[in-house]
Design a protein around this motif. Structure first.
Motif, PDB file in Angstrom:
ATOM      1  N   SER A  27       0.796  -1.203   0.201  1.00  0.00           N
ATOM      2  CA  SER A  27      -0.032   0.118   0.067  1.00  0.00           C
ATOM      3  C   SER A  27       0.873   1.311  -0.046  1.00  0.00           C
ATOM      4  O   SER A  27       0.372   2.409   0.104  1.00  0.00           O
ATOM      5  CB  SER A  27      -1.105   0.153   1.168  1.00  0.00           C
ATOM      6  OG  SER A  27      -0.161  -0.056   2.436  1.00  0.00           O
ATOM      7  N   ASN A  28       2.007   1.048   0.020  1.00  0.00           N
ATOM      8  CA  ASN A  28       2.964   2.296   0.086  1.00  0.00           C
ATOM      9  C   ASN A  28       2.848   3.056  -1.390  1.00  0.00           C
ATOM     10  O   ASN A  28       2.690   2.315  -2.058  1.00  0.00           O
ATOM     11  CB  ASN A  28       4.700   1.763   0.204  1.00  0.00           C
ATOM     12  CG  ASN A  28       4.802   1.437   1.571  1.00  0.00           C
ATOM     13  OD1 ASN A  28       4.001   1.661   2.488  1.00  0.00           O
ATOM     14  ND2 ASN A  28       5.845   0.466   1.682  1.00  0.00           N
ATOM     15  N   SER A  29       2.942   4.275  -1.473  1.00  0.00           N
ATOM     16  CA  SER A  29       2.780   5.025  -2.708  1.00  0.00           C
ATOM     17  C   SER A  29       4.121   4.543  -3.509  1.00  0.00           C
ATOM     18  O   SER A  29       5.092   4.236  -3.163  1.00  0.00           O
ATOM     19  CB  SER A  29       3.102   6.487  -2.671  1.00  0.00           C
ATOM     20  OG  SER A  29       4.225   6.919  -1.973  1.00  0.00           O
ATOM     21  N   SER A  67       7.407  -0.718  -2.717  1.00  0.00           N
ATOM     22  CA  SER A  67       5.967  -0.407  -3.111  1.00  0.00           C
ATOM     23  C   SER A  67       5.519  -1.695  -4.066  1.00  0.00           C
ATOM     24  O   SER A  67       4.560  -2.251  -4.039  1.00  0.00           O
ATOM     25  CB  SER A  67       5.504   0.886  -3.940  1.00  0.00           C
ATOM     26  OG  SER A  67       6.461   1.037  -5.088  1.00  0.00           O
TER      27      SER A  67
END
Length: 90
Positions: A27-29, A67
């Motif tokens: 869910s990291n950008s 990511s």
């Protein structure tokens, strides 16, 4: 006819095949940094001692928040294989 068979055989031996598949996403950008790590094998038995781990790829790219992770496999001459882990993030 022999020349055609020879040409087809040579083209098959000199061809390479590459496949890239996604392994994981978080869910990291999605960041602009990309790191990779790889190893090479001969006949799938003898490896060059390379490290194709996710951790090494992240360190190579200076990534602390991963990511996406992709895996790329390339085969040359049906003999040599290169395996690469590609990581992107921040």
């Amino acid at each position: 006819m022999k020349k055609l068979i020879l040409a087809l055989t040579a083209s098959m031996l000199l061809a390479s095949c590459s496949v890239t598949v996604p392994v994981n996403a978080t869910s990291n950008s999605v960041g602009k940094k990309i790191g990779s790590s790889s190893t090479t094998s001969i006949f799938g038995l003898f490896f060059d001692g390379g490290d194709a781990s996710i951790l090494t790829a992240a360190k190579q790219g200076g990534i602390s928040k991963i990511s996406t992770v992709d895996f790329k496999s390339t085969n040359y001459l049906f003999i040599i294989g290169k395996f690469e882990t590609i990581v992107s993030g921040e």
